[in-house]
Design a protein around this motif. Structure first.
Motif, PDB file in Angstrom:
ATOM      1  N   ARG A 293       0.837  -1.199   0.000  1.00 21.62           N
ATOM      2  CA  ARG A 293       0.000   0.000   0.000  1.00 21.62           C
ATOM      3  C   ARG A 293       0.872   1.250   0.000  1.00 21.62           C
ATOM      4  NH1 ARG A 293      -1.915   3.601   3.807  1.00 21.62           N
ATOM      5  NH2 ARG A 293      -3.843   4.613   3.205  1.00 21.62           N
ATOM      6  N   THR A 294       1.929   1.282   0.813  1.00 19.20           N
ATOM      7  CA  THR A 294       2.808   2.449   0.893  1.00 19.20           C
ATOM      8  C   THR A 294       3.464   2.730  -0.447  1.00 19.20           C
ATOM      9  OG1 THR A 294       3.246   2.014   3.218  1.00 19.20           O
ATOM     10  CG2 THR A 294       4.830   3.401   2.073  1.00 19.20           C
ATOM     11  N   LEU A 295       3.883   1.690  -1.146  1.00 20.96           N
ATOM     12  CA  LEU A 295       4.549   1.887  -2.431  1.00 20.96           C
ATOM     13  C   LEU A 295       3.592   2.335  -3.523  1.00 20.96           C
ATOM     14  CD1 LEU A 295       7.038  -1.116  -2.434  1.00 20.96           C
ATOM     15  CD2 LEU A 295       7.523   1.314  -2.038  1.00 20.96           C
ATOM     16  N   SER A 296       2.293   2.255  -3.272  1.00 22.76           N
ATOM     17  CA  SER A 296       1.343   2.727  -4.263  1.00 22.76           C
ATOM     18  C   SER A 296       0.782   4.097  -3.890  1.00 22.76           C
ATOM     19  CB  SER A 296       0.208   1.713  -4.442  1.00 22.76           C
ATOM     20  OG  SER A 296      -0.533   1.604  -3.253  1.00 22.76           O
ATOM     21  N   GLN A 297       1.372   4.742  -2.865  1.00 27.65           N
ATOM     22  CA  GLN A 297       0.988   6.086  -2.448  1.00 27.65           C
ATOM     23  C   GLN A 297       1.978   7.089  -3.046  1.00 27.65           C
ATOM     24  OE1 GLN A 297      -1.782   6.766  -0.473  1.00 27.65           O
ATOM     25  NE2 GLN A 297      -2.176   4.623  -0.879  1.00 27.65           N
ATOM     26  N   PRO A 298       1.541   8.332  -3.262  1.00 30.74           N
ATOM     27  CA  PRO A 298       2.467   9.343  -3.787  1.00 30.74           C
ATOM     28  C   PRO A 298       3.645   9.580  -2.847  1.00 30.74           C
ATOM     29  CG  PRO A 298       0.198  10.127  -3.912  1.00 30.74           C
ATOM     30  CD  PRO A 298       0.182   8.847  -3.112  1.00 30.74           C
ATOM     31  N   VAL A 299       4.790   9.906  -3.410  1.00 34.38           N
ATOM     32  CA  VAL A 299       5.972  10.262  -2.627  1.00 34.38           C
ATOM     33  C   VAL A 299       5.673  11.606  -1.949  1.00 34.38           C
ATOM     34  CG1 VAL A 299       8.400  10.932  -2.800  1.00 34.38           C
ATOM     35  CG2 VAL A 299       7.537   9.044  -4.171  1.00 34.38           C
ATOM     36  N   PRO A 300       5.960  11.748  -0.645  1.00 38.47           N
ATOM     37  CA  PRO A 300       5.717  13.029   0.023  1.00 38.47           C
ATOM     38  C   PRO A 300       6.440  14.177  -0.685  1.00 38.47           C
ATOM     39  CG  PRO A 300       6.249  11.339   1.630  1.00 38.47           C
ATOM     40  CD  PRO A 300       6.488  10.750   0.276  1.00 38.47           C
ATOM     41  N   ASN A 301       5.736  15.261  -0.935  1.00 32.07           N
ATOM     42  CA  ASN A 301       6.258  16.439  -1.644  1.00 32.07           C
ATOM     43  C   ASN A 301       6.794  16.085  -3.029  1.00 32.07           C
ATOM     44  OD1 ASN A 301       5.732  18.107   0.640  1.00 32.07           O
ATOM     45  ND2 ASN A 301       7.631  17.348   1.561  1.00 32.07           N
ATOM     46  N   GLY A 302       6.216  15.056  -3.614  1.00 34.45           N
ATOM     47  CA  GLY A 302       6.699  14.585  -4.908  1.00 34.45           C
ATOM     48  C   GLY A 302       6.003  15.235  -6.094  1.00 34.45           C
TER      49      GLY A 302
ATOM     50  N   VAL B  62       1.585   4.598 -17.154  1.00 35.43           N
ATOM     51  CA  VAL B  62       1.359   4.498 -15.711  1.00 35.43           C
ATOM     52  C   VAL B  62       1.609   5.865 -15.079  1.00 35.43           C
ATOM     53  CG1 VAL B  62       1.914   2.050 -15.523  1.00 35.43           C
ATOM     54  CG2 VAL B  62       3.736   3.728 -15.320  1.00 35.43           C
ATOM     55  N   THR B  63       1.068   6.057 -13.904  1.00 35.98           N
ATOM     56  CA  THR B  63       1.278   7.297 -13.162  1.00 35.98           C
ATOM     57  C   THR B  63       2.404   7.077 -12.157  1.00 35.98           C
ATOM     58  OG1 THR B  63      -1.054   7.818 -13.387  1.00 35.98           O
ATOM     59  CG2 THR B  63       0.165   9.029 -11.715  1.00 35.98           C
ATOM     60  N   ILE B  64       3.377   7.984 -12.176  1.00 38.35           N
ATOM     61  CA  ILE B  64       4.558   7.887 -11.322  1.00 38.35           C
ATOM     62  C   ILE B  64       4.619   9.127 -10.434  1.00 38.35           C
ATOM     63  CG2 ILE B  64       7.092   7.755 -11.263  1.00 38.35           C
ATOM     64  CD1 ILE B  64       5.976   5.336 -12.628  1.00 38.35           C
ATOM     65  N   SER B  65       4.950   8.924  -9.172  1.00 34.85           N
ATOM     66  CA  SER B  65       5.219  10.021  -8.254  1.00 34.85           C
ATOM     67  C   SER B  65       6.681   9.884  -7.845  1.00 34.85           C
ATOM     68  CB  SER B  65       4.308   9.922  -7.027  1.00 34.85           C
ATOM     69  OG  SER B  65       4.672  10.877  -6.053  1.00 34.85           O
ATOM     70  N   TYR B  66       7.432  11.000  -7.958  1.00 37.00           N
ATOM     71  CA  TYR B  66       8.848  10.910  -7.606  1.00 37.00           C
ATOM     72  C   TYR B  66       9.295  12.142  -6.814  1.00 37.00           C
ATOM     73  CZ  TYR B  66       9.976  14.101 -11.471  1.00 37.00           C
ATOM     74  OH  TYR B  66      10.059  15.190 -12.306  1.00 37.00           O
ATOM     75  N   ASN B  67      10.391  11.962  -6.094  1.00 35.96           N
ATOM     76  CA  ASN B  67      10.996  13.033  -5.315  1.00 35.96           C
ATOM     77  C   ASN B  67      11.836  13.875  -6.275  1.00 35.96           C
ATOM     78  OD1 ASN B  67      12.620  14.629  -3.679  1.00 35.96           O
ATOM     79  ND2 ASN B  67      13.024  13.009  -2.194  1.00 35.96           N
ATOM     80  N   PRO B  68      11.536  15.183  -6.436  1.00 35.39           N
ATOM     81  CA  PRO B  68      12.291  15.990  -7.398  1.00 35.39           C
ATOM     82  C   PRO B  68      13.775  16.140  -7.033  1.00 35.39           C
ATOM     83  CG  PRO B  68      10.757  17.363  -6.139  1.00 35.39           C
ATOM     84  CD  PRO B  68      10.487  15.936  -5.773  1.00 35.39           C
ATOM     85  N   ARG B  69      14.108  15.991  -5.768  1.00 34.88           N
ATOM     86  CA  ARG B  69      15.517  16.083  -5.355  1.00 34.88           C
ATOM     87  C   ARG B  69      16.253  14.770  -5.575  1.00 34.88           C
ATOM     88  NH1 ARG B  69      15.342  19.764   0.098  1.00 34.88           N
ATOM     89  NH2 ARG B  69      14.102  21.422  -0.838  1.00 34.88           N
ATOM     90  N   ASN B  70      15.497  13.675  -5.606  1.00 32.27           N
ATOM     91  CA  ASN B  70      16.072  12.346  -5.819  1.00 32.27           C
ATOM     92  C   ASN B  70      15.077  11.530  -6.647  1.00 32.27           C
ATOM     93  OD1 ASN B  70      17.330   9.891  -5.752  1.00 32.27           O
ATOM     94  ND2 ASN B  70      17.010   9.533  -3.571  1.00 32.27           N
ATOM     95  N   PRO B  71      15.080  11.722  -7.968  1.00 29.72           N
ATOM     96  CA  PRO B  71      14.081  11.051  -8.813  1.00 29.72           C
ATOM     97  C   PRO B  71      14.121   9.524  -8.756  1.00 29.72           C
ATOM     98  CG  PRO B  71      15.094  12.851 -10.002  1.00 29.72           C
ATOM     99  CD  PRO B  71      15.877  12.667  -8.730  1.00 29.72           C
ATOM    100  N   ALA B  72      15.217   8.952  -8.250  1.00 30.36           N
ATOM    101  CA  ALA B  72      15.268   7.493  -8.118  1.00 30.36           C
ATOM    102  C   ALA B  72      14.297   7.020  -7.034  1.00 30.36           C
ATOM    103  CB  ALA B  72      16.689   7.039  -7.798  1.00 30.36           C
ATOM    104  N   GLN B  73      13.893   7.928  -6.151  1.00 32.54           N
ATOM    105  CA  GLN B  73      12.891   7.609  -5.133  1.00 32.54           C
ATOM    106  C   GLN B  73      11.526   7.901  -5.767  1.00 32.54           C
ATOM    107  OE1 GLN B  73      12.950  10.099  -1.648  1.00 32.54           O
ATOM    108  NE2 GLN B  73      11.337   8.935  -0.650  1.00 32.54           N
ATOM    109  N   ALA B  74      10.939   6.839  -6.301  1.00 27.44           N
ATOM    110  CA  ALA B  74       9.684   7.003  -7.035  1.00 27.44           C
ATOM    111  C   ALA B  74       8.746   5.838  -6.766  1.00 27.44           C
ATOM    112  CB  ALA B  74       9.981   7.099  -8.534  1.00 27.44           C
ATOM    113  N   HIS B  75       7.466   6.105  -6.917  1.00 28.84           N
ATOM    114  CA  HIS B  75       6.442   5.073  -6.740  1.00 28.84           C
ATOM    115  C   HIS B  75       5.545   5.024  -7.967  1.00 28.84           C
ATOM    116  CE1 HIS B  75       6.538   5.711  -2.062  1.00 28.84           C
ATOM    117  NE2 HIS B  75       7.645   5.169  -2.525  1.00 28.84           N
ATOM    118  N   ASP B  76       5.236   3.821  -8.376  1.00 24.69           N
ATOM    119  CA  ASP B  76       4.250   3.599  -9.435  1.00 24.69           C
ATOM    120  C   ASP B  76       2.885   3.639  -8.753  1.00 24.69           C
ATOM    121  OD1 ASP B  76       2.429   2.553 -11.247  1.00 24.69           O
ATOM    122  OD2 ASP B  76       3.740   0.936 -11.914  1.00 24.69           O
ATOM    123  N   LEU B  77       2.074   4.627  -9.086  1.00 23.19           N
ATOM    124  CA  LEU B  77       0.775   4.782  -8.444  1.00 23.19           C
ATOM    125  C   LEU B  77      -0.304   3.926  -9.087  1.00 23.19           C
ATOM    126  CD1 LEU B  77       0.783   8.649  -7.868  1.00 23.19           C
ATOM    127  CD2 LEU B  77       1.646   6.828  -6.397  1.00 23.19           C
TER     128      LEU B  77
END
Length: 171
Positions: free
Chosen positions: A49-58, A111-126
């Motif tokens: 469930r967490t991995l399918s949630q948007p990245v905080p401030n992403g 697919v919809t992706i949410s990622y951290n703009p400071r570290n785009p490798a930190q991303a979740h497939d929503l």
């Protein structure tokens, strides 16, 4: 020929030893195993469930499924792990793996992706088939049934002990 009643059998040393073994070994063992299994199931469901949630401030963007991995288990069937690519605001292309799911991903699907703009490798497939919700409900049901069985077993044991104590008090 001598016949014994259930009350007399219950008082034998062998039965007492068996009860002690069940009370101090089997019940704690099975309770611990059940608790660990339930914890594992719930942790797995919450992680999915967490991995399918948007990245905080992403930042949210679209990506493409380029491949997938499969895993087949005897009870869970075939699970699919999509490999997604997306273009971040910094102009680079990143690859991530989406959450495991029960449906075969379509190569080339958006697919919809949410990622951290400071570290785009930190991303979740929503894009998820929301299996976590079904898993959480089923694991909650299992936990409830185990707890109910323990409660009923404890209640029955108390009644039997009370009856046995009352029968020994009678002359």
């Amino acid at each position: 020929m001598s016949q014994t009643t259930g009350r007399e059998r219950a008082a034998t040393p062998a039965n007492r030893q068996l009860r002690r073994f069940a009370a101090f070994t089997l019940i704690p063992l099975f309770s611990t195993l059940a608790a660990l299994a339930i914890y594992g199931f719930i942790a797995s469901a919450l992680t999915t469930r967490t991995l399918s949630q948007p990245v905080p401030n992403g930042i949210t963007t679209t990506g493409t499924i380029v491949d997938y991995r499969t895993s087949t288990g005897p009870k869970s069937g075939t699970k699919y792990h999509p490999e997604d690519t997306f273009h971040a605001a910094n102009g680079r292309t990143y690859t991530i793996f989406g959450p495991w799911g029960g449906h075969r991903p379509v190569i080339g699907a958006t697919v919809t992706i949410s990622y951290n703009p400071r570290n785009p490798a930190q991303a979740h497939d929503l894009t998820n088939d929301n299996e976590w919700a079904a898993n959480l409900v089923s694991f909650g049901t299992v936990a409830f049934l185990v707890a109910a069985a323990i409660a009923v077993g404890t209640r029955i044991g108390r009644r039997r002990r009370k009856r046995l104590q009352e029968s020994h008090r009678q002359p």
